[in-house]
Design a protein around this motif. Sequence first.
Motif, short mmCIF file in Angstrom:
data_model
loop_
_atom_site.label_atom_id
_atom_site.label_comp_id
_atom_site.label_asym_id
_atom_site.label_seq_id
_atom_site.Cartn_x
_atom_site.Cartn_y
_atom_site.Cartn_z
N TYR A 13 -6.68 8.60 0.73
CA TYR A 13 -6.20 9.11 -0.57
C TYR A 13 -7.41 9.35 -1.45
CZ TYR A 13 -1.51 7.12 0.27
OH TYR A 13 -0.28 6.80 0.75
N TYR A 14 -7.26 10.26 -2.35
CA TYR A 14 -8.28 10.42 -3.39
C TYR A 14 -7.81 9.64 -4.61
CZ TYR A 14 -11.20 12.45 -6.97
OH TYR A 14 -12.08 12.61 -8.01
N ASN A 15 -8.62 8.75 -5.07
CA ASN A 15 -8.26 7.99 -6.27
C ASN A 15 -8.97 8.61 -7.48
OD1 ASN A 15 -7.88 6.23 -8.33
ND2 ASN A 15 -8.80 4.46 -7.31
N PRO A 16 -8.21 9.30 -8.34
CA PRO A 16 -8.84 10.00 -9.45
C PRO A 16 -9.49 9.04 -10.45
CG PRO A 16 -6.46 10.05 -9.65
CD PRO A 16 -6.76 9.41 -8.34
N LEU A 21 -12.60 8.16 -2.29
CA LEU A 21 -11.54 8.21 -1.29
C LEU A 21 -11.17 6.79 -0.89
CD1 LEU A 21 -12.76 11.05 1.09
CD2 LEU A 21 -10.81 11.12 -0.45
N VAL A 22 -9.88 6.57 -0.75
CA VAL A 22 -9.41 5.26 -0.29
C VAL A 22 -8.87 5.46 1.11
CG1 VAL A 22 -7.75 3.40 -0.70
CG2 VAL A 22 -8.71 4.66 -2.64
N ARG A 23 -9.46 4.78 2.06
CA ARG A 23 -8.93 4.92 3.42
C ARG A 23 -7.80 3.91 3.59
NH1 ARG A 23 -12.38 6.03 8.74
NH2 ARG A 23 -12.78 7.85 7.48
N SER A 44 -0.67 -6.97 1.72
CA SER A 44 -0.36 -5.99 0.70
C SER A 44 -1.47 -4.94 0.62
CB SER A 44 -0.23 -6.75 -0.63
OG SER A 44 -0.05 -5.84 -1.64
N GLY A 45 -1.09 -3.68 0.52
CA GLY A 45 -2.08 -2.60 0.41
C GLY A 45 -2.68 -2.16 1.74
N CYS A 46 -2.10 -2.60 2.85
CA CYS A 46 -2.72 -2.27 4.14
C CYS A 46 -2.25 -0.92 4.68
CB CYS A 46 -2.45 -3.36 5.17
SG CYS A 46 -0.76 -3.39 5.75
N GLY A 47 -1.35 -0.28 3.96
CA GLY A 47 -0.97 1.06 4.38
C GLY A 47 0.41 1.17 5.03
N LYS A 48 1.24 0.16 4.83
CA LYS A 48 2.57 0.18 5.45
C LYS A 48 3.40 1.36 4.93
CE LYS A 48 3.49 -4.06 3.96
NZ LYS A 48 2.20 -4.45 3.36
N SER A 49 3.45 1.48 3.62
CA SER A 49 4.24 2.58 3.05
C SER A 49 3.63 3.92 3.43
CB SER A 49 4.27 2.50 1.53
OG SER A 49 4.82 1.29 1.15
N HIS A 280 1.15 -1.59 -7.96
CA HIS A 280 2.36 -0.80 -7.75
C HIS A 280 2.16 0.13 -6.57
CE1 HIS A 280 5.16 -2.01 -10.78
NE2 HIS A 280 4.08 -2.43 -11.39
N ARG A 281 2.97 -0.11 -5.59
CA ARG A 281 2.79 0.59 -4.35
C ARG A 281 3.22 2.04 -4.49
NH1 ARG A 281 4.23 -1.68 -0.24
NH2 ARG A 281 6.12 -0.48 -0.13
N THR A 282 2.78 2.79 -3.53
CA THR A 282 3.20 4.18 -3.54
C THR A 282 4.72 4.21 -3.41
OG1 THR A 282 1.23 4.62 -2.31
CG2 THR A 282 2.86 6.39 -2.42
N LEU A 367 1.96 12.31 -8.36
CA LEU A 367 1.29 11.05 -8.70
C LEU A 367 2.10 9.89 -8.16
CD1 LEU A 367 0.46 11.95 -12.40
CD2 LEU A 367 -1.14 11.83 -10.49
N TYR A 368 1.45 8.94 -7.57
CA TYR A 368 2.25 7.93 -6.89
C TYR A 368 2.84 6.90 -7.84
CZ TYR A 368 -1.20 4.13 -6.63
OH TYR A 368 -2.05 3.12 -6.91
N TRP A 369 2.39 6.88 -9.08
CA TRP A 369 3.02 5.98 -10.05
C TRP A 369 4.12 6.69 -10.84
CZ3 TRP A 369 1.20 8.49 -14.36
CH2 TRP A 369 -0.07 9.06 -14.30
P1 ADP Z 1 1.30 -1.21 1.50
O1 ADP Z 1 2.59 -0.47 1.62
O2 ADP Z 1 0.87 -1.84 2.76
O3 ADP Z 1 1.27 -2.18 0.36
P2 ADP Z 1 0.28 1.38 0.68
O4 ADP Z 1 0.57 2.27 1.83
O5 ADP Z 1 1.18 1.46 -0.49
O6 ADP Z 1 0.17 -0.12 1.19
O7 ADP Z 1 -1.22 1.65 0.18
C1 ADP Z 1 -2.34 1.55 1.03
C2 ADP Z 1 -3.60 1.69 0.21
O8 ADP Z 1 -3.72 3.01 -0.29
C3 ADP Z 1 -3.64 0.78 -1.00
O9 ADP Z 1 -4.96 0.30 -1.16
C4 ADP Z 1 -3.21 1.66 -2.13
O10 ADP Z 1 -3.73 1.21 -3.34
C5 ADP Z 1 -3.78 3.01 -1.71
N1 ADP Z 1 -2.93 4.12 -2.20
C6 ADP Z 1 -1.63 4.29 -1.96
N2 ADP Z 1 -1.18 5.43 -2.52
C7 ADP Z 1 -2.24 5.99 -3.14
C8 ADP Z 1 -2.43 7.19 -3.90
N3 ADP Z 1 -1.44 8.05 -4.11
N4 ADP Z 1 -3.67 7.43 -4.38
C9 ADP Z 1 -4.68 6.58 -4.16
N5 ADP Z 1 -4.57 5.45 -3.42
C10 ADP Z 1 -3.37 5.15 -2.93
#
Ligand code: ADP
Length: 377
Positions: A13-16, A21-23, A44-49, A280-282, A367-369
Amino acid sequence: MGDIEIVEVTHEYYNPHTRQLVRALEEVNLRVRDGEFVTVVGPSGCGKSTLLYLVAGLLQPTRGEIRVDGERVRGPGVDRGMVFQDVAVLPWRTVAQNIGHGLEIQGYPRGEREAIVAHYVQLCGLKGFEGKYPHELSGGMRQRVAVARTLAVKPKVVLMDEPFGALDAQTRITLGEELVRITMETGSTVVFVTHSVEEAVFLGDRVVVLSRRPGRVKGEFEVAVPRGARRYARMMESERTEALRRTILESIRAEVDRGEESLPPSAGRGGRGSLRWWKHRTLAVLVAIGLGAGVLEGWSAAAAPRKVVGEGFKRADASRLRIELVLPAEEYHIRFLRRWGVLEAVEGEVVVLRDVGRGGVERVSRLYWVRRVIVLE
Ligand code: ADP
């Protein structure tokens, strides 16, 4: 059929906020067989969603490929339905109308639609509630509606992102048992994300553990209990299940213990509510496009949010938007939204933006939020 192949998938992801970039996922390989119920756990945050969104086609992998029944996933499709934790049902529609919504979009004739709805009402334990509106239901019943609505269009694959996460423990157990029974009947392939190891073991034919971010498949554990024999109390009493639960838990703990980095990048730094922002997760990019002053339901598990945005895009140019966030608006969100239009009002999780410029609607809805965007004018 509903055979999923995830091949060498990396997602960034690109984090503005940080301009980096967030892998989120790295070289993930996973196969989910037709009719299998796979649960996914990890820190938490490992990419499940992210993994679910990729299978849903809401995101495209940076590298690698996902195939469903041998066909490459290039976008959302009716063969893959999704159930979320809290953005589940359309409040202005009754239970029956909610369940029939996807069918309606697909153009099923009324009679056929009613028969299918009746079947899923029965299957999901909603008999007697057909005419009720979501606000008249408990959280558990609302999630039943969300499940029924997703299943009604007969997707091959059902993707569930912590669907019972907001429910109390007892309701969670009841719905879990129901879900096992329902999916046995429909034969759907299920990928179910949860942060509860107990729930993962109770529901899954197989539990997949992801490593800390960037998520990779760290381990896979078969749960050798036939679905017909899945009763929560009995399973939790079993020593074998307990041992498996402990092994999985230790595996996740080891990931979390592997250091500070397991926290999202801005965690701990505070300031501007960054921790909350990252926590806050995606969530779903849920878009309801309004026409005129009214609101038209523009989303279903079957409809592609991006497509809906695309369709409403021209119409929505230079318009007034009601933007619902997944958390109360913070300074950062407001600054960000101001790029796309003039701020008219902010109240809690709702922001009203007017004079939204070209491309604004589409950008905002990505936007994911942002939970949903309603075009007011
Ligand atoms: P999980 O579901 O395991 O908690 P996510 O799939 O929600 O994890 O997110 C994985 C990582 O990617 C996290 O570090 C999160 O902050 C980041 N991330 C998720 N969505 C975005 C986004 N739209 N932009 C930037 N970073 C994101």
